[in-house]
Design a protein around this motif. Structure first.
Motif, PDB file in Angstrom:
ATOM      1  N   GLU A   1       0.819  -1.217   0.000  1.00  0.00           N
ATOM      2  CA  GLU A   1       0.000   0.000   0.000  1.00  0.00           C
ATOM      3  C   GLU A   1       0.851   1.265   0.000  1.00  0.00           C
ATOM      4  O   GLU A   1       0.334   2.357  -0.196  1.00  0.00           O
ATOM      5  CB  GLU A   1      -0.966   0.005   1.191  1.00  0.00           C
ATOM      6  CG  GLU A   1      -0.316   0.100   2.553  1.00  0.00           C
ATOM      7  CD  GLU A   1       0.184  -1.245   3.106  1.00  0.00           C
ATOM      8  OE1 GLU A   1       0.711  -1.232   4.228  1.00  0.00           O
ATOM      9  OE2 GLU A   1       0.069  -2.280   2.432  1.00  0.00           O
ATOM     10  N   GLU A   2       2.157   1.135   0.205  1.00  0.00           N
ATOM     11  CA  GLU A   2       3.043   2.294   0.216  1.00  0.00           C
ATOM     12  C   GLU A   2       3.705   2.439  -1.145  1.00  0.00           C
ATOM     13  O   GLU A   2       4.478   1.596  -1.561  1.00  0.00           O
ATOM     14  CB  GLU A   2       4.132   2.110   1.290  1.00  0.00           C
ATOM     15  CG  GLU A   2       4.099   3.171   2.347  1.00  0.00           C
ATOM     16  CD  GLU A   2       5.203   2.984   3.353  1.00  0.00           C
ATOM     17  OE1 GLU A   2       6.333   3.395   3.069  1.00  0.00           O
ATOM     18  OE2 GLU A   2       4.904   2.429   4.423  1.00  0.00           O
ATOM     19  N   VAL A   3       3.383   3.528  -1.837  1.00  0.00           N
ATOM     20  CA  VAL A   3       3.961   3.802  -3.154  1.00  0.00           C
ATOM     21  C   VAL A   3       4.487   5.229  -3.139  1.00  0.00           C
ATOM     22  O   VAL A   3       3.791   6.153  -2.703  1.00  0.00           O
ATOM     23  CB  VAL A   3       2.906   3.636  -4.276  1.00  0.00           C
ATOM     24  CG1 VAL A   3       3.497   3.987  -5.630  1.00  0.00           C
ATOM     25  CG2 VAL A   3       2.360   2.218  -4.291  1.00  0.00           C
ATOM     26  N   TRP A   4       5.721   5.414  -3.596  1.00  0.00           N
ATOM     27  CA  TRP A   4       6.345   6.732  -3.648  1.00  0.00           C
ATOM     28  C   TRP A   4       6.592   7.098  -5.098  1.00  0.00           C
ATOM     29  O   TRP A   4       7.136   6.309  -5.861  1.00  0.00           O
ATOM     30  CB  TRP A   4       7.641   6.749  -2.832  1.00  0.00           C
ATOM     31  CG  TRP A   4       7.369   6.373  -1.411  1.00  0.00           C
ATOM     32  CD1 TRP A   4       7.617   5.167  -0.813  1.00  0.00           C
ATOM     33  CD2 TRP A   4       6.723   7.183  -0.427  1.00  0.00           C
ATOM     34  NE1 TRP A   4       7.167   5.195   0.491  1.00  0.00           N
ATOM     35  CE2 TRP A   4       6.626   6.419   0.760  1.00  0.00           C
ATOM     36  CE3 TRP A   4       6.228   8.480  -0.422  1.00  0.00           C
ATOM     37  CZ2 TRP A   4       6.050   6.904   1.927  1.00  0.00           C
ATOM     38  CZ3 TRP A   4       5.658   8.972   0.738  1.00  0.00           C
ATOM     39  CH2 TRP A   4       5.579   8.187   1.894  1.00  0.00           C
ATOM     40  N   ASP A   5       6.157   8.311  -5.482  1.00  0.00           N
ATOM     41  CA  ASP A   5       6.288   8.757  -6.868  1.00  0.00           C
ATOM     42  C   ASP A   5       7.722   9.147  -7.225  1.00  0.00           C
ATOM     43  O   ASP A   5       8.157   8.971  -8.356  1.00  0.00           O
ATOM     44  CB  ASP A   5       5.387   9.975  -7.127  1.00  0.00           C
ATOM     45  CG  ASP A   5       3.926   9.649  -6.923  1.00  0.00           C
ATOM     46  OD1 ASP A   5       3.480   8.600  -7.427  1.00  0.00           O
ATOM     47  OD2 ASP A   5       3.232  10.448  -6.263  1.00  0.00           O
ATOM     48  N   ARG A   6       8.432   9.705  -6.245  1.00  0.00           N
ATOM     49  CA  ARG A   6       9.789  10.171  -6.504  1.00  0.00           C
ATOM     50  C   ARG A   6      10.621   9.984  -5.236  1.00  0.00           C
ATOM     51  O   ARG A   6      10.112  10.082  -4.129  1.00  0.00           O
ATOM     52  CB  ARG A   6       9.787  11.640  -6.915  1.00  0.00           C
ATOM     53  CG  ARG A   6      11.097  12.082  -7.549  1.00  0.00           C
ATOM     54  CD  ARG A   6      11.052  13.499  -8.060  1.00  0.00           C
ATOM     55  NE  ARG A   6      10.096  13.673  -9.156  1.00  0.00           N
ATOM     56  CZ  ARG A   6       9.846  14.846  -9.722  1.00  0.00           C
ATOM     57  NH1 ARG A   6      10.464  15.933  -9.315  1.00  0.00           N
ATOM     58  NH2 ARG A   6       8.965  14.941 -10.696  1.00  0.00           N
ATOM     59  N   VAL A   7      11.893   9.744  -5.450  1.00  0.00           N
ATOM     60  CA  VAL A   7      12.852   9.597  -4.363  1.00  0.00           C
ATOM     61  C   VAL A   7      14.010  10.540  -4.651  1.00  0.00           C
ATOM     62  O   VAL A   7      14.460  10.648  -5.799  1.00  0.00           O
ATOM     63  CB  VAL A   7      13.364   8.143  -4.273  1.00  0.00           C
ATOM     64  CG1 VAL A   7      14.423   7.996  -3.203  1.00  0.00           C
ATOM     65  CG2 VAL A   7      12.208   7.185  -4.028  1.00  0.00           C
ATOM     66  N   MET A   8      14.480  11.237  -3.614  1.00  0.00           N
ATOM     67  CA  MET A   8      15.629  12.137  -3.775  1.00  0.00           C
ATOM     68  C   MET A   8      16.618  11.894  -2.648  1.00  0.00           C
ATOM     69  O   MET A   8      16.228  11.598  -1.525  1.00  0.00           O
ATOM     70  CB  MET A   8      15.204  13.607  -3.696  1.00  0.00           C
ATOM     71  CG  MET A   8      14.438  14.120  -4.857  1.00  0.00           C
ATOM     72  SD  MET A   8      14.176  15.928  -4.846  1.00  0.00           S
ATOM     73  CE  MET A   8      14.300  16.460  -3.182  1.00  0.00           C
ATOM     74  N   LEU A   9      17.879  12.071  -2.981  1.00  0.00           N
ATOM     75  CA  LEU A   9      18.940  12.124  -1.988  1.00  0.00           C
ATOM     76  C   LEU A   9      19.599  13.485  -2.100  1.00  0.00           C
ATOM     77  O   LEU A   9      20.031  13.883  -3.181  1.00  0.00           O
ATOM     78  CB  LEU A   9      20.004  11.051  -2.239  1.00  0.00           C
ATOM     79  CG  LEU A   9      19.756   9.677  -1.658  1.00  0.00           C
ATOM     80  CD1 LEU A   9      20.872   8.730  -2.083  1.00  0.00           C
ATOM     81  CD2 LEU A   9      19.630   9.715  -0.153  1.00  0.00           C
ATOM     82  N   VAL A  10      19.633  14.203  -0.982  1.00  0.00           N
ATOM     83  CA  VAL A  10      20.253  15.516  -0.932  1.00  0.00           C
ATOM     84  C   VAL A  10      21.380  15.452   0.100  1.00  0.00           C
ATOM     85  O   VAL A  10      21.153  15.028   1.232  1.00  0.00           O
ATOM     86  CB  VAL A  10      19.230  16.604  -0.537  1.00  0.00           C
ATOM     87  CG1 VAL A  10      19.899  17.958  -0.395  1.00  0.00           C
ATOM     88  CG2 VAL A  10      18.088  16.663  -1.557  1.00  0.00           C
ATOM     89  N   ARG A  11      22.566  15.844  -0.327  1.00  0.00           N
ATOM     90  CA  ARG A  11      23.723  15.856   0.587  1.00  0.00           C
ATOM     91  C   ARG A  11      23.933  17.274   1.098  1.00  0.00           C
ATOM     92  O   ARG A  11      23.935  18.227   0.333  1.00  0.00           O
ATOM     93  CB  ARG A  11      24.986  15.383  -0.124  1.00  0.00           C
ATOM     94  CG  ARG A  11      26.215  15.316   0.795  1.00  0.00           C
ATOM     95  CD  ARG A  11      27.471  14.874   0.046  1.00  0.00           C
ATOM     96  NE  ARG A  11      27.287  13.644  -0.688  1.00  0.00           N
ATOM     97  CZ  ARG A  11      27.399  12.419  -0.175  1.00  0.00           C
ATOM     98  NH1 ARG A  11      27.704  12.277   1.096  1.00  0.00           N
ATOM     99  NH2 ARG A  11      27.213  11.362  -0.926  1.00  0.00           N
ATOM    100  N   GLN A  12      24.095  17.369   2.407  1.00  0.00           N
ATOM    101  CA  GLN A  12      24.400  18.640   3.063  1.00  0.00           C
ATOM    102  C   GLN A  12      25.733  18.477   3.800  1.00  0.00           C
ATOM    103  O   GLN A  12      26.031  17.384   4.294  1.00  0.00           O
ATOM    104  CB  GLN A  12      23.315  19.009   4.072  1.00  0.00           C
ATOM    105  CG  GLN A  12      21.977  19.315   3.460  1.00  0.00           C
ATOM    106  CD  GLN A  12      21.888  20.739   2.950  1.00  0.00           C
ATOM    107  OE1 GLN A  12      22.845  21.492   2.972  1.00  0.00           O
ATOM    108  NE2 GLN A  12      20.722  21.105   2.482  1.00  0.00           N
ATOM    109  N   PRO A  13      26.526  19.550   3.894  1.00  0.00           N
ATOM    110  CA  PRO A  13      27.795  19.444   4.603  1.00  0.00           C
ATOM    111  C   PRO A  13      27.630  19.101   6.084  1.00  0.00           C
ATOM    112  O   PRO A  13      28.506  18.496   6.685  1.00  0.00           O
ATOM    113  CB  PRO A  13      28.435  20.826   4.455  1.00  0.00           C
ATOM    114  CG  PRO A  13      27.638  21.555   3.438  1.00  0.00           C
ATOM    115  CD  PRO A  13      26.320  20.859   3.301  1.00  0.00           C
ATOM    116  N   SER A  14      26.486  19.461   6.675  1.00  0.00           N
ATOM    117  CA  SER A  14      26.230  19.198   8.091  1.00  0.00           C
ATOM    118  C   SER A  14      24.753  19.436   8.378  1.00  0.00           C
ATOM    119  O   SER A  14      24.040  20.029   7.566  1.00  0.00           O
ATOM    120  CB  SER A  14      27.077  20.131   8.970  1.00  0.00           C
ATOM    121  OG  SER A  14      26.661  21.472   8.779  1.00  0.00           O
ATOM    122  N   VAL A  15      24.310  19.006   9.536  1.00  0.00           N
ATOM    123  CA  VAL A  15      22.935  19.283   9.963  1.00  0.00           C
ATOM    124  C   VAL A  15      22.738  20.789  10.099  1.00  0.00           C
ATOM    125  O   VAL A  15      21.697  21.333   9.730  1.00  0.00           O
ATOM    126  CB  VAL A  15      22.604  18.541  11.275  1.00  0.00           C
ATOM    127  CG1 VAL A  15      21.254  18.975  11.820  1.00  0.00           C
ATOM    128  CG2 VAL A  15      22.627  17.032  11.063  1.00  0.00           C
TER     129      VAL A  15
END
Length: 119
Positions: free
Chosen positions: A68-82
């Motif tokens: 029942e869980e479907v995701w339309d898009r997936v992204m990975l975003v890299r940040q230098p730090s929190v």
């Protein structure tokens, strides 16, 4: 240290700008189109703050996982730090475009990840 943000995104069929009417396009657009507007507005700021969009892909049903869980898009975003992520997320330019993201999404998950050493 560096942090990866895993974004799981489910779009509305038609973007809902009720929460931010000043951003409403002249004609109705899809949630995916509204999200693309958000990315176009915020990606230069992300890069200026030292972050990067490392991956954006279409999603779909799980191979292993809840059907029942479907995701339309997936992204990975890299940040230098929190701290860099928080600085980016509170920037006026970012906040000016956040209405497109809100209008676009029916559901979303944001999972911060820390990379493990591997050999």
């Amino acid at each position: 240290g560096p942090v990866l943000m895993l974004n799981l995104l489910r779009f509305r069929a038609v973007a809902d700008y009720e929460g931010d009417p000043d951003l409403t396009p002249d004609q109705p657009i899809s949630g995916a189109e509204a999200f693309d507007l958000y990315v176009d507005l915020t990606l230069p700021l992300l890069r200026a703050k030292g972050g990067e969009l490392t991956m954006m892909a279409t999603g779909g049903p799980y191979l292993i996982g809840p059907s029942e869980e479907v995701w339309d898009r997936v992204m990975l975003v890299r940040q230098p730090s929190v701290a860099a992520f928080m600085d980016w997320a509170q920037d006026e330019t970012y906040l000016a475009g956040i209405g497109h993201r809100s209008a676009a999404l029916q559901d979303a998950r944001l999972l911060p990840l820390s990379e493990l050493p591997h050999g």
